[in-house]
Design a protein around this motif. Structure first.
Motif, PDB file in Angstrom:
ATOM      1  N   ALA A 101     -50.735  47.662  -0.238  1.00 25.35           N
ATOM      2  CA  ALA A 101     -50.006  47.032   0.859  1.00 25.35           C
ATOM      3  C   ALA A 101     -50.954  46.121   1.637  1.00 25.35           C
ATOM      4  CB  ALA A 101     -49.413  48.084   1.781  1.00 25.35           C
ATOM      5  N   VAL A 102     -50.397  45.086   2.214  1.00 24.43           N
ATOM      6  CA  VAL A 102     -51.171  44.127   2.996  1.00 24.43           C
ATOM      7  C   VAL A 102     -50.500  43.962   4.356  1.00 24.43           C
ATOM      8  CG1 VAL A 102     -51.866  41.699   3.171  1.00 24.43           C
ATOM      9  CG2 VAL A 102     -52.032  42.887   0.975  1.00 24.43           C
ATOM     10  N   SER A 103     -51.295  43.860   5.399  1.00 21.35           N
ATOM     11  CA  SER A 103     -50.788  43.534   6.723  1.00 21.35           C
ATOM     12  C   SER A 103     -51.139  42.086   7.034  1.00 21.35           C
ATOM     13  CB  SER A 103     -51.398  44.449   7.786  1.00 21.35           C
ATOM     14  OG  SER A 103     -50.907  45.750   7.671  1.00 21.35           O
ATOM     15  N   ASP A 136     -44.303  58.900  19.793  1.00 26.72           N
ATOM     16  CA  ASP A 136     -44.624  57.571  19.288  1.00 26.72           C
ATOM     17  C   ASP A 136     -45.423  57.672  17.994  1.00 26.72           C
ATOM     18  OD1 ASP A 136     -44.742  54.535  20.254  1.00 26.72           O
ATOM     19  OD2 ASP A 136     -46.682  55.025  19.364  1.00 26.72           O
ATOM     20  N   ALA A 137     -45.257  56.672  17.120  1.00 24.28           N
ATOM     21  CA  ALA A 137     -45.916  56.704  15.808  1.00 24.28           C
ATOM     22  C   ALA A 137     -47.434  56.787  15.927  1.00 24.28           C
ATOM     23  CB  ALA A 137     -45.517  55.475  15.002  1.00 24.28           C
ATOM     24  N   GLY A 147     -54.288  62.857  11.741  1.00 21.39           N
ATOM     25  CA  GLY A 147     -55.607  62.438  11.286  1.00 21.39           C
ATOM     26  C   GLY A 147     -55.591  61.158  10.483  1.00 21.39           C
ATOM     27  N   THR A 148     -54.526  60.347  10.621  1.00 16.94           N
ATOM     28  CA  THR A 148     -54.409  59.094   9.863  1.00 16.94           C
ATOM     29  C   THR A 148     -54.596  57.858  10.742  1.00 16.94           C
ATOM     30  OG1 THR A 148     -52.003  59.112  10.149  1.00 16.94           O
ATOM     31  CG2 THR A 148     -52.893  60.141   8.151  1.00 16.94           C
ATOM     32  N   LEU A 149     -54.965  58.048  11.994  1.00 16.87           N
ATOM     33  CA  LEU A 149     -55.184  56.923  12.903  1.00 16.87           C
ATOM     34  C   LEU A 149     -56.311  56.036  12.369  1.00 16.87           C
ATOM     35  CD1 LEU A 149     -54.190  55.938  15.770  1.00 16.87           C
ATOM     36  CD2 LEU A 149     -56.245  57.058  16.663  1.00 16.87           C
ATOM     37  N   PHE A 208     -56.510  50.488  18.090  1.00 14.41           N
ATOM     38  CA  PHE A 208     -56.077  51.676  17.353  1.00 14.41           C
ATOM     39  C   PHE A 208     -54.697  51.413  16.761  1.00 14.41           C
ATOM     40  CE2 PHE A 208     -59.129  53.454  20.382  1.00 14.41           C
ATOM     41  CZ  PHE A 208     -59.958  54.131  19.499  1.00 14.41           C
ATOM     42  N   THR A 209     -54.483  51.900  15.531  1.00 15.90           N
ATOM     43  CA  THR A 209     -53.244  51.604  14.833  1.00 15.90           C
ATOM     44  C   THR A 209     -52.916  52.712  13.845  1.00 15.90           C
ATOM     45  OG1 THR A 209     -52.120  50.006  13.392  1.00 15.90           O
ATOM     46  CG2 THR A 209     -54.488  50.255  13.081  1.00 15.90           C
ATOM     47  N   GLU A 210     -51.638  52.856  13.554  1.00 12.95           N
ATOM     48  CA  GLU A 210     -51.197  53.770  12.500  1.00 12.95           C
ATOM     49  C   GLU A 210     -50.908  53.029  11.204  1.00 12.95           C
ATOM     50  OE1 GLU A 210     -47.455  52.217  14.323  1.00 12.95           O
ATOM     51  OE2 GLU A 210     -49.479  52.707  14.966  1.00 12.95           O
ATOM     52  N   ASP A 211     -51.193  51.726  11.159  1.00 14.75           N
ATOM     53  CA  ASP A 211     -50.957  50.920   9.961  1.00 14.75           C
ATOM     54  C   ASP A 211     -51.829  51.431   8.808  1.00 14.75           C
ATOM     55  OD1 ASP A 211     -50.381  48.978   8.113  1.00 14.75           O
ATOM     56  OD2 ASP A 211     -51.455  47.373   9.142  1.00 14.75           O
ATOM     57  N   PRO A 212     -51.219  51.809   7.666  1.00 14.62           N
ATOM     58  CA  PRO A 212     -52.006  52.383   6.569  1.00 14.62           C
ATOM     59  C   PRO A 212     -52.700  51.362   5.677  1.00 14.62           C
ATOM     60  CG  PRO A 212     -49.695  52.351   5.972  1.00 14.62           C
ATOM     61  CD  PRO A 212     -49.771  51.847   7.394  1.00 14.62           C
ATOM     62  N   ALA A 213     -52.382  50.086   5.824  1.00 12.85           N
ATOM     63  CA  ALA A 213     -52.905  49.076   4.901  1.00 12.85           C
ATOM     64  C   ALA A 213     -54.420  48.944   5.025  1.00 12.85           C
ATOM     65  CB  ALA A 213     -52.243  47.728   5.154  1.00 12.85           C
TER      66      ALA A 213
END
Length: 439
Positions: free
Chosen positions: A46-48, A288-289, A297-299, A306-311
Motif C-alpha cells: 500500500a502507498v500513502s 478514535d483510530a 502497538g501499531t502506532l 503520529f499516525t495509524e496509517d499502515p503504509a
C-alpha cells in the motif's frame, strides 16, 4: 507534577518525523532515486499520498511551513495544473495501485478553490485505487465556508485537522492569527454536518504573552467543542530560519520552565477528561483510530506526526513535499519556480534527500518504537556503547529506564521523550543544526 530537569532539556532536538531528519538531507539524490524507490515496491504494498498546497489566504507569523500568500488566482491555478501533471507522472509508474491514505497539507489546502480540490480528487480516483483510502485535509478555519463543507462531503473526507493554535485573543494578536472562537465552533458544526468523523485541533503552547491561565482557558474551550484528537505543540521560535517570525516579540516568550509547565498542564487537563495521551504531544478519544492503534502497538510516526496509517511508503506531491520509503527519503524542490520547471519537463522534482543505510533504518526503527510505544530494544544497534553513555543522565534522573537491552520511557518521562530519542541518534553528536526546544 512532572519533575523538571533543565539540564536534560538544554539541547534542542528534532521532532523525529523522519530518520535521519531533514537536517541530514543532501543534494546527492535526484529523480532517478524516485524511480528506484518506486521500483522497489512490492506489487501489493500500500502507498500513502501527501499533497502539499504552499499557499495561505493570510500568513501567520509563527508558522514554519513552506507557504506563501494565495493572492494571485493565476499563480494558484498554474500550481494546481503542475500538481495534476505530477499526479499523472506518478500514475505512469504505479497507476492502479492501492492507496491507503490521501493527506492534504500546506500551507492551507483551502487556499485553493473547492472546484480545484474536486478536480484533483477526481484525478486521483481515476488514476489509483482509492476505494478504501482514508482522506484527510488540514484546514484554516478563517477560509472555510459552506462551499468547502460541500466539497469535503462530496469527496468523502473522513478526517480534518483545524489550525486553532490558541483561543486567547491577545495571544492570537501576538502571533498574527486572529480567529474568534465562534468561527471555530461554526466550522466544527459544518464539518460534522459534512460527515467528518474525526476532527483534530492543532494547539500551541510557549507562544508570546501566553500564560498558564491563557492555555487552560483555550483547553477548556477546545474540550467543550469535543474534537476527536488534539495535537499540542511547543512553539519553535527560529527567526534565523523563518524570517516572518521576526514579527514576534521574543522578549514576551515564556521561559523554558514556563513552557515545561504549560506542556504539563495540557497533558493533565486532557487526560483528566478522558483523552488518551499519544506519544509526547498528541491526544485522542479512546474510540478514535489513533488511540486504538496506540493500544494495539501499531502506532507509527511520519511527516504528518503520529499516525495509524499502515503504509510503509509515503509519496509526497507538490513543492517541498517529502517522500519516505524504507530505503530513501526524497524531497521535492522547495522553490516553486524550480518545481514548475522540473515537472513541466516530465521529471520528478526530487532535489534533496538521502539513501537510508541499514544502520539508519535500525536507528530509525528504535526511535519510532520509543516515541510510539514508549519502549524499544537497543540490541544490535551500532555504537551501542555511545548510546548508553548518552542515556546515563536520563536514567540517573529516573525519566528513562533499562532492563537488559530494553529501553523504556519511565512514568513522568514523557516530556523528555524527544531528548531520550536523541541519544539513539548518532547524527546529533556531530551536528551543529539548531532545532526546536525539547519541550
Amino acid at each position: 507534577m512532572w519533575r523538571y530537569h533543565p539540564q536534560l532539556l538544554a539541547v534542542a532536538v528534532p521532532r523525529y518525523t523522519s530518520f535521519p531528519t531533514a537536517a541530514e538531507f543532501g543534494d546527492t539524490v535526484g529523480p532517478d532515486d524516485m524511480h528506484a524507490a518506486l521500483d522497489a515496491l512490492a506489487p501489493d504494498d500500500a502507498v500513502s499520498l501527501y499533497l502539499h498546497v504552499p499557499y495561505c489566504e493570510q500568513l501567520c507569523w509563527y508558522c514554519g511551513c513552506n507557504t506563501g500568500v494565495a493572492n494571485r488566482t493565476l499563480r494558484v491555478a498554474a500550481y494546481m495544473k503542475r500538481l495534476g501533471e505530477e499526479i499523472d507522472l506518478l500514475a505512469t509508474r504505479i497507476g492502479g495501485r492501492r492507496i491507503s491514505r490521501i493527506a492534504w497539507g500546506g500551507g492551507s489546502p483551502n487556499a485553493i478553490s473547492p472546484a480545484q480540490f474536486d478536480a484533483a480528487m477526481a484525478q486521483l480516483r481515476a488514476r489509483f485505487d482509492t476505494s478504501d483510502a482514508q482522506i484527510s485535509v488540514e484546514l484554516d478555519p478563517r477560509g472555510f465556508d459552506w462551499r468547502w463543507a460541500a466539497a469535503i462531503e462530496r469527496n468523502r473526507v473522513t478526517r480534518v485537522s483545524l489550525g486553532v493554535q490558541t483561543l486567547s485573543n491577545h495571544v492570537q494578536a501576538a502571533i498574527g492569527r486572529v480567529q474568534p472562537i465562534a468561527r471555530i465552533a461554526c466550522v466544527m458544526a459544518q464539518l460534522r454536518t459534512a460527515g467528518v468523523g474525526s476532527v483534530n485541533f492543532d494547539l500551541m503552547y510557549g507562544l508570546p504573552g501566553q500564560s498558564r491561565a491563557d492555555l487552560a482557558e483555550t483547553l477548556e474551550q477546545a474540550i467543550a467543542m469535543a474534537p476527536d484528537r488534539l495535537a499540542v505543540f511547543g512553539y519553535a521560535h527560529v527567526p534565523h530560519l523563518i524570517p516572518r517570525q521576526r514579527q514576534i516579540d521574543d522578549s514576551a516568550l515564556p521561559d523554558a520552565e514556563a513552557r515545561f509547565r504549560q506542556a504539563e498542564l495540557a497533558h493533565f487537563m486532557l487526560t483528566g477528561v478522558g483523552y488518551r495521551a499519544i506519544g509526547f504531544d498528541h491526544f485522542a478519544l479512546p474510540g478514535d483510530a489513533m488511540a486504538k492503534a496506540a493500544r494495539a502497538g501499531t502506532l507509527k510516526r511520519n511527516f504528518q506526526g503520529f499516525t495509524e496509517d499502515p503504509a510503509d511508503a509515503l509519496v509526497g506531491l507538490g513543492a517541498s513535499a517529502i517522500s519516505a520509503f524504507p530505503g530513501w527519503l526524497l524531497q521535492n524542490e522547495k522553490n516553486s519556480g524550480r518545481y514548475h520547471l522540473r515537472i513541466g519537463q516530465g521529471q520528478f522534482a526530487i532535489a534533496r534527500g538521502l539513501r537510508r543505510s541499514a544502520a539508519d533504518r535500525a536507528h530509525g526503527r528504535a526511535i519510532e518504537q520509543l516515541l510510539c510505544q514508549g519502549q524499544t530494544d537497543l540490541a544490535g544497534l551500532p555504537e551501542l556503547g555511545d548510546i548508553l553513555a548518552r542515556l546515563a543522565p536520563f536514567e540517573k534522573a529516573g525519566v528513562a529506564a533499562r532492563a537488559g537491552s530494553t529501553l523504556r520511557i519511565a512514568p513522568g518521562g514523557v516530556p523528555y521523550a524527544r531528548a531520550i530519542a536523541a541519544t539513539i541518534d548518532p547524527y546529533r553528536a556531530h551536528s551543529t543544526t539548531r532545532f526546536s526546544s525539547a519541550v
